[in-house]
Structures are given as structure tokens and as C-alpha cells.
Write a protein that holds these residues in place. Structure first.
Motif, PDB file in Angstrom:
ATOM      1  N   GLU A 115      44.339 -15.572  23.603  1.00 46.65           N
ATOM      2  CA  GLU A 115      45.336 -15.481  24.669  1.00 46.65           C
ATOM      3  C   GLU A 115      45.836 -16.875  25.043  1.00 46.65           C
ATOM      4  OE1 GLU A 115      43.379 -13.454  27.820  1.00 46.65           O
ATOM      5  OE2 GLU A 115      43.821 -11.446  27.059  1.00 46.65           O
ATOM      6  N   LYS A 116      44.920 -17.839  25.063  1.00 44.40           N
ATOM      7  CA  LYS A 116      45.300 -19.216  25.360  1.00 44.40           C
ATOM      8  C   LYS A 116      46.233 -19.771  24.284  1.00 44.40           C
ATOM      9  CE  LYS A 116      42.595 -20.315  29.015  1.00 44.40           C
ATOM     10  NZ  LYS A 116      42.871 -21.192  30.153  1.00 44.40           N
TER      11      LYS A 116
ATOM     12  N   ASP B 204      48.454 -15.039  13.067  1.00 39.07           N
ATOM     13  CA  ASP B 204      48.784 -13.877  13.891  1.00 39.07           C
ATOM     14  C   ASP B 204      49.107 -14.284  15.330  1.00 39.07           C
ATOM     15  OD1 ASP B 204      48.344 -12.275  11.700  1.00 39.07           O
ATOM     16  OD2 ASP B 204      46.343 -11.627  12.317  1.00 39.07           O
ATOM     17  N   ALA B 205      48.486 -15.388  15.796  1.00 38.10           N
ATOM     18  CA  ALA B 205      48.735 -15.866  17.156  1.00 38.10           C
ATOM     19  C   ALA B 205      50.052 -16.626  17.251  1.00 38.10           C
ATOM     20  CB  ALA B 205      47.586 -16.752  17.620  1.00 38.10           C
ATOM     21  N   GLY B 206      50.704 -16.861  16.123  1.00 37.68           N
ATOM     22  CA  GLY B 206      52.007 -17.511  16.123  1.00 37.68           C
ATOM     23  C   GLY B 206      51.968 -19.012  15.950  1.00 37.68           C
TER      24      GLY B 206
ATOM     25  N   THR C  13      35.486 -15.561  25.656  1.00 42.18           N
ATOM     26  CA  THR C  13      35.459 -14.678  24.498  1.00 42.18           C
ATOM     27  C   THR C  13      36.506 -15.117  23.474  1.00 42.18           C
ATOM     28  OG1 THR C  13      37.095 -13.140  25.387  1.00 42.18           O
ATOM     29  CG2 THR C  13      34.783 -12.768  25.995  1.00 42.18           C
ATOM     30  N   GLU C  14      36.381 -14.630  22.254  1.00 38.90           N
ATOM     31  CA  GLU C  14      37.390 -14.925  21.241  1.00 38.90           C
ATOM     32  C   GLU C  14      38.750 -14.366  21.662  1.00 38.90           C
ATOM     33  OE1 GLU C  14      36.446 -14.779  16.953  1.00 38.90           O
ATOM     34  OE2 GLU C  14      34.437 -14.138  17.573  1.00 38.90           O
ATOM     35  N   ALA C  15      38.754 -13.203  22.300  1.00 34.48           N
ATOM     36  CA  ALA C  15      40.022 -12.625  22.760  1.00 34.48           C
ATOM     37  C   ALA C  15      40.690 -13.545  23.782  1.00 34.48           C
ATOM     38  CB  ALA C  15      39.779 -11.244  23.362  1.00 34.48           C
TER      39      ALA C  15
END
Length: 362
Positions: free
Chosen positions: A346-347, A56-58, A340-342
Motif C-alpha cells: 500500500e505504501k 504489479d504495484a506500478g 504486513t506485506e500488504a
């Protein structure tokens, strides 16, 4: 996916923050409240979710996040024949934090363990991914066993004899992973980072020579269709670090005399020095993965600043042979870094976005 050149222009080092469900399961297992089979089932479920989160993060290269491990290295090493885990009197002191005390040492003749649990861990990950992405599996370097407390236990007369058995164990390990279907293996290595930190010590030359000999030996018979990369780490525990120092002291050996397919290098702050040592890649065809995105701190880097640093590195290595990743994993131990996991995702997305803008689609 197998036709892609690995490492990809957007990659990750491998470990991810452990999920709350996984942390609870490991705690329950340690307390004797659930069985090993129940823990394995929960690990499978959480790794399945993690794989989907990576997709999902690509990101196109996925790992199991090292979810089945407590440590990035010890869980592998203590399952070799002749190596045991133990609690030392003194733990490693990182910057402003002491690591949980645990280490490995030689307790017998070293050899590959044909029942090593990591083989099943890889097979499980491969089944979960089911061809949807490139599968990368990570193991520690043989150099992690070269520190004196690891080998000088009375079993071997000297480090050279010990190293020969370690080298053979790793040759057998690589062959076993290949037979299990692994085509992308990453060998994580803090030892080179310690050499950067300790280059002024009298034992530096001998230590560097042994480290180089180990890597040259284990890569000598690498299958042609297997990509093996390395990550040079400087310590990663609760967002802290252990080592500093530019790559200059090891560049002639690691960059110019080893045959890894890719080199994941930490370049997130001034601790790693500048890009000039990359000139030693002149005759090395491997890709250089710039760890410019911090996995230790949650603040997102500025895209244009990262692109500028990539252009600077391209003065020494052609742009097409450069890649981008976080500087290290997000959880080299199960404690994990402080974010956080979020923020972690993002990273990861930032790595993918910058790589796409610099190099286009892989």
C-alpha cells in the motif's frame, strides 16, 4: 527503460519485507537442514515473486529486496578483502530496541574481491527482470568503514591510509558492477546521518572531511552512462531508529560538493529537520528524492499533506528535479519493520500514485 532520467519521480530505497518462505529457508540453512544450493534456489524463486509484486504495484524501478542479505551493509562489507564480520561485546542501541550484535572490522589490507558474491546477485536479478523495468542494485557506502572500531585494528597506521585502500576497493567495485551490466547503483550511507547527529563533537570536522573525500574519490571515474545515487539513513531496525538531526551540518559537503545523480533523503518526521538545507543543491544537477512516506509505520499518509510538503521543498529545488520515495527500506535487516506485506505494498502504491499526480508519467 534506459532513456529514463534516474532516479524516477517515483522510486524506493530498495529493501522489502522478507517472505515467509524465505525466512523459513534461511532458518533451515542456518540449522543445516538445506544446502547453500537449495537456499539459493529458494532465494531465486522468492525474488522472482518479489519482482512481479513490484511491477504489479506500478513501480518502474525494481530491486531484489536485499533478499539474499541478513544486513543491508555487513553482507557486502565482510566479503571485501581485508574485512571480516564479528560479534562485538556491545550492540547498537536504537530507540527502545537493541540491534542484533554483529559488525565488521579490518583484518588485513583492504581490496576489492573479484569473486564478491554480490556480482552474481546482481546478474541473477538482471536475468529475472529481463528488461521489464529499471534494475537498481544497492550497496553500502565506503563511509560505513570509517568508524574507529572498523579500521583501528593495528593493520593501518591511520585512518587516511585505510581510507585510500577502501576508496580503491570501491572504485574497483563500481567498475565490476558496470562490467556486469549494472547501470543504476545506489550507495546507502548512515555515516552522514551520524554526522547530523554528532555535529557538536570535536571530531566532526575531520569526520566530515574524510566522508566527503571518500565519495569524491569513488565517483571521480564514474561511467557516464551509469547512474549512482545515495540514501542518507538514520538507522532502520524493527521500525526503530538510531539517529536524529537536520541536514544543515552536512549540506555544504554532501549536497554541494559530491556528484551523485540522486540523493534519497529521509523526511518522514521532525527528526530530519526542514527543507532549507536543500538550497545547497543550487549548483548540483542531481535529483533530490524526498523520503516523505514512512517505511517504519503502517498508517498511510494523507496524499494532500504529502503534496503540500513537495511544494514546500520546491521552494529550494525545482519541482522537476524532485522525486518521492519511502524514507527508508522496509527491511534493512532480515528482521524487517513492523508491518504486513500488504501494508508495505500500500505504501509503494501510494508513492507511485502521488508521483503520477504531481509529475505525470515518468
Amino acid at each position: 527503460m534506459s532513456e529514463k532520467i534516474l532516479p524516477l519521480h517515483a522510486d524506493t530505497v530498495g529493501s522489502y519485507l522478507r517472505s515467509d518462505a524465505l525466512k523459513q529457508a534461511r532458518s533451515d540453512f542456518a540449522a543445516g537442514n538445506i544446502s547453500r544450493q537449495q537456499l539459493s534456489l529458494i532465494e531465486d524463486q522468492e525474488i522472482t515473486k518479489l519482482v512481479q509484486a513490484q511491477l504489479d504495484a506500478g513501480i518502474q524501478v525494481v530491486t531484489d529486496g536485499e533478499y539474499r542479505r541478513s544486513w543491508w551493509h555487513i553482507d557486502f562489507l565482510e566479503n571485501l578483502e581485508g574485512i571480516e564480520g564479528y560479534i562485538p561485546e556491545q550492540a547498537y542501541q536504537f530507540k527502545n530496541v537493541q540491534v542484533r550484535p554483529y559488525n565488521t572490522r579490518c583484518c588485513g589490507k583492504v581490496a576489492w574481491n573479484e569473486q564478491h558474491p554480490f556480482l552474481q546477485h546482481f546478474k541473477s536479478l538482471n536475468r529475472i527482470v529481463a528488461g521489464r523495468a529499471v534494475v537498481k542494485f544497492t550497496i553500502p557506502s565506503p563511509n560505513q568503514l570509517m568508524y574507529r572500531p572498523q579500521w583501528d585494528t593495528g593493520i593501518y597506521a591511520n585512518r587516511e591510509d585505510f581510507a585510500k585502500d577502501v576508496q580503491q576497493a570501491y572504485k574497483d567495485a563500481i567498475a565490476a558492477f558496470y562490467a556486469a551490466g549494472c547501470r543504476y547503483l545506489q550507495i546507502d550511507d548512515v555515516y552522514w546521518g551520524s554526522l547530523c547527529n554528532n555535529h557538536d563533537k570535536p571530531e566532526f570536522a575531520a569526520d566530515k572531511a574524510q566522508a566527503l573525500a571518500n565519495i569524491q574519490a569513488i565517483l571521480a571515474d564514474k561511467p557516464k552512462d551509469m547512474r549512482i545515487t545515495t540514501h542518507v539513513c538514520r538507522g532502520n531496525y524493527k521500525s526503530s531508529y538510531l539517529l536524529t538531526g537536520a541536514y544543515d551540518p552536512i549540506a555544504d559537503a554532501l549536497f554541494a560538493q559530491t556528484a551523485y545523480d540522486g540523493y534519497f533523503l529521509e523526511y518522514d518526521d521532525e527528526r530530519s529537520g526542514g527543507f532549507e538545507p536543500l538550497k545547497h543543491f543550487a549548483r548540483n544537477p542531481g535529483r533530490v528524492v524526498l523520503g516523505l512516506i514512512s517505511s517504519k509505520h503502517p498508517a498511510l499518509e494523507d496524499k494532500e499533506a504529502i503534496k503540500a510538503r513537495i511544494r514546500e521543498a520546491a521552494r529550494y529545488v525545482p519541482l522537476e528535479r524532485l522525486c518521492l520515495s519511502p524514507q527508508c527500506g522496509f527491511a534493512s535487516t532480515e528482521e524487517g519493520n513492523i508491518m504486513t506485506e500488504a501494508q508495505q505494498w500500500e505504501k509503494v502504491r501510494l508513492v507511485e500514485e502521488i508521483a503520477r499526480e504531481v509529475w505525470g508519467e515518468d
